[in-house]
Write an enzyme that holds these catalytic residues in place. Structure first.
Site, PDB file in Angstrom:
ATOM      1  N   GLU A 186      -7.112   4.553   7.679  1.00 55.46           N
ATOM      2  CA  GLU A 186      -6.933   5.979   7.331  1.00 55.46           C
ATOM      3  C   GLU A 186      -8.185   6.517   6.638  1.00 55.46           C
ATOM      4  OE1 GLU A 186      -3.135   5.648   5.343  1.00 55.46           O
ATOM      5  OE2 GLU A 186      -2.222   5.108   7.247  1.00 55.46           O
ATOM      6  N   ASN A 218       0.880  -1.183   0.000  1.00 53.35           N
ATOM      7  CA  ASN A 218       0.000   0.000   0.000  1.00 53.35           C
ATOM      8  C   ASN A 218       0.911   1.224   0.000  1.00 53.35           C
ATOM      9  OD1 ASN A 218      -1.811   2.042   0.443  1.00 53.35           O
ATOM     10  ND2 ASN A 218      -2.333   1.431   2.544  1.00 53.35           N
ATOM     11  N   TRP A 219       1.041   1.825  -1.166  1.00 54.47           N
ATOM     12  CA  TRP A 219       1.990   2.946  -1.289  1.00 54.47           C
ATOM     13  C   TRP A 219       1.435   4.260  -0.742  1.00 54.47           C
ATOM     14  CZ3 TRP A 219       4.097   2.261  -7.014  1.00 54.47           C
ATOM     15  CH2 TRP A 219       4.764   1.036  -7.094  1.00 54.47           C
ATOM     16  N   LYS A 220       0.189   4.254  -0.386  1.00 58.34           N
ATOM     17  CA  LYS A 220      -0.471   5.472   0.125  1.00 58.34           C
ATOM     18  C   LYS A 220      -0.209   6.640  -0.844  1.00 58.34           C
ATOM     19  CE  LYS A 220      -0.025   3.524   4.677  1.00 58.34           C
ATOM     20  NZ  LYS A 220      -0.156   3.694   6.102  1.00 58.34           N
ATOM     21  N   HIS A 258      -9.699   0.854   4.860  1.00 55.98           N
ATOM     22  CA  HIS A 258      -8.418   1.106   5.516  1.00 55.98           C
ATOM     23  C   HIS A 258      -8.658   2.080   6.662  1.00 55.98           C
ATOM     24  CE1 HIS A 258      -4.354   2.497   6.289  1.00 55.98           C
ATOM     25  NE2 HIS A 258      -3.934   1.399   5.674  1.00 55.98           N
ATOM     26  N   GLU A 262      -5.636  -5.141  10.591  1.00 56.99           N
ATOM     27  CA  GLU A 262      -4.662  -4.067  10.745  1.00 56.99           C
ATOM     28  C   GLU A 262      -4.939  -3.283  12.030  1.00 56.99           C
ATOM     29  OE1 GLU A 262      -2.674  -2.934   6.803  1.00 56.99           O
ATOM     30  OE2 GLU A 262      -4.373  -1.628   7.106  1.00 56.99           O
ATOM     31  N   SER A 267       3.127  -2.265  10.361  1.00 51.51           N
ATOM     32  CA  SER A 267       4.581  -2.263  10.528  1.00 51.51           C
ATOM     33  C   SER A 267       5.237  -3.607  10.181  1.00 51.51           C
ATOM     34  CB  SER A 267       4.955  -1.819  11.945  1.00 51.51           C
ATOM     35  OG  SER A 267       4.506  -0.491  12.169  1.00 51.51           O
ATOM     36  N   GLY A 295       2.049   2.206  10.710  1.00 54.32           N
ATOM     37  CA  GLY A 295       2.968   3.339  10.550  1.00 54.32           C
ATOM     38  C   GLY A 295       3.648   3.757  11.844  1.00 54.32           C
ATOM     39  N   GLY A 303       2.648  -1.200   4.340  1.00 54.78           N
ATOM     40  CA  GLY A 303       2.685   0.220   4.015  1.00 54.78           C
ATOM     41  C   GLY A 303       4.108   0.684   3.788  1.00 54.78           C
ATOM     42  N   GLY A 304       4.685   1.316   4.784  1.00 51.02           N
ATOM     43  CA  GLY A 304       6.007   1.936   4.666  1.00 51.02           C
ATOM     44  C   GLY A 304       7.067   1.054   4.008  1.00 51.02           C
TER      45      GLY A 304
HETATM   46  C1  PEP Z   1      -0.993   0.098   5.990  1.00 51.41           C
HETATM   47  O1  PEP Z   1      -1.054   1.283   5.707  1.00 51.41           O
HETATM   48  O2  PEP Z   1      -1.855  -0.660   5.566  1.00 51.41           O
HETATM   49  C2  PEP Z   1       0.124  -0.358   6.804  1.00 51.41           C
HETATM   50  C3  PEP Z   1       0.051  -1.554   7.288  1.00 51.41           C
HETATM   51  O3  PEP Z   1       1.159   0.535   6.994  1.00 51.41           O
HETATM   52  P1  PEP Z   1       2.573   0.210   7.693  1.00 51.41           P
HETATM   53  O4  PEP Z   1       3.077  -1.082   7.124  1.00 51.41           O
HETATM   54  O5  PEP Z   1       3.445   1.367   7.346  1.00 51.41           O
HETATM   55  O6  PEP Z   1       2.306   0.088   9.168  1.00 51.41           O
END
Ligand code: PEP
Length: 253
Positions: free
Chosen positions: A100, A9-11, A98, A170, A215, A176, A236-237
């Site tokens: 967010e 997930n590149w956001k 999600h 999640e 994470s 994040g 994500g990151g």
């Molecule tokens: C996400 O945004 O779905 C996520 C899991 O982010 P991160 O891996 O950065 O915690």
């Protein structure tokens, strides 16, 4: 046997040049992996470019995921992108619910359910995210919260709709933040989700993939993915660095 799935997930990240570099790096690094399914999730604006780069590299093993969609198929909805539009661009998966989107954009369980149905109506596979806040975990209500989020979709779409869907657990406190759920914490909620589905349909409970997100990185992917009910990750990151993402994909292969 459920095939593992790793979704990046590149956001809201990436220039055209970065999208190119990232996809080329992931395509090359993951070319020999045969057991894991991999998807990358650029912004709407970069989906067409991502599809072109994958085609140019002959990287058909990379699937495309969108990060959101409109619940409506078309019309006067300024700024929105619909499921038929995503399908036309070769998108396979779409993230719905999600945290967010739920938190920042105030998406309710009802909105999430409508988006889930819209995705399926256009042949896209929704990745339904559920997860509890830190306060809810501390209050001991994690299972209750994720089941309420899941039930909202089951009530709107029916249990059979989960046959062509993916779930992602999640926990908000792990997204994040660098704080990953322990493998035991993650497995426990994944088990709760699967057992809940099994009460209505055992075949779907056995076949549905439940990803963990929060994470995930190369250093913790192997132990998370080795849990009985964890079928891969929503990343994500760490999905923004080709080498790190490929290493996570290798942990799932
Ligand atoms: C996400 O945004 O779905 C996520 C899991 O982010 P991160 O891996 O950065 O915690």
């Amino acid at each position: 046997m459920r095939q593992k799935l790793v979704v990046g997930n590149w956001k809201m990240h990436g220039s055209r040049a970065q999208v190119r570099q990232l996809i080329e790096g992931v395509a090359t690094g993951s070319a020999g992996l045969s057991n894991v399914e991999i998807a990358v999730g650029p912004t709407f604006l970069h989906i067409g470019l991502a599809a072109e780069i994958c085609a140019g590299k002959g990287a058909d093993h990379l699937k495309l995921a969108a990060q959101n969609l409109s619940a409506e198929p078309q019309g006067a909805f300024t700024g929105e992108v619909s499921a038929p539009m995503l399908a036309e661009y070769g998108v396979n998966y779409v993230i719905v619910g999600h945290s967010e989107r739920r938190e920042i954009f105030a998406e309710t369980n009802q909105v999430v359910a409508a988006k889930f149905k819209a995705a399926q109506a256009s042949g896209l596979i929704p990745i339904l995210c559920v997860g509890e806040s830190l306060a809810q975990r501390q209050a001991g209500t994690s299972a209750e919260v994720v089941l309420m989020q899941l039930n909202a979709v089951i009530e709107a779409a029916g249990i059979a709709a989960l046959q062509s869907a993916v779930l992602a657990y999640e926990p908000l406190w792990a997204i994040g933040t660098g704080k990953t759920a322990s493998k035991e914490q993650a497995q426990e909620i994944h088990r709760v989700l699967r057992e809940h589905i099994a009460k209505s349909n055992t075949a779907i409970a056995q076949s549905i993939r439940i990803l963990y997100g929060g994470s995930v990185k190369a250093a913790n992917a192997t132990e998370l993915f080795s849990q009985a009910d964890i079928d891969g990750g929503l990343v994500g990151g760490a999905s923004l660095k080709a080498e790190e993402f490929v290493s996570i994909c290798k942990s799932a292969d």
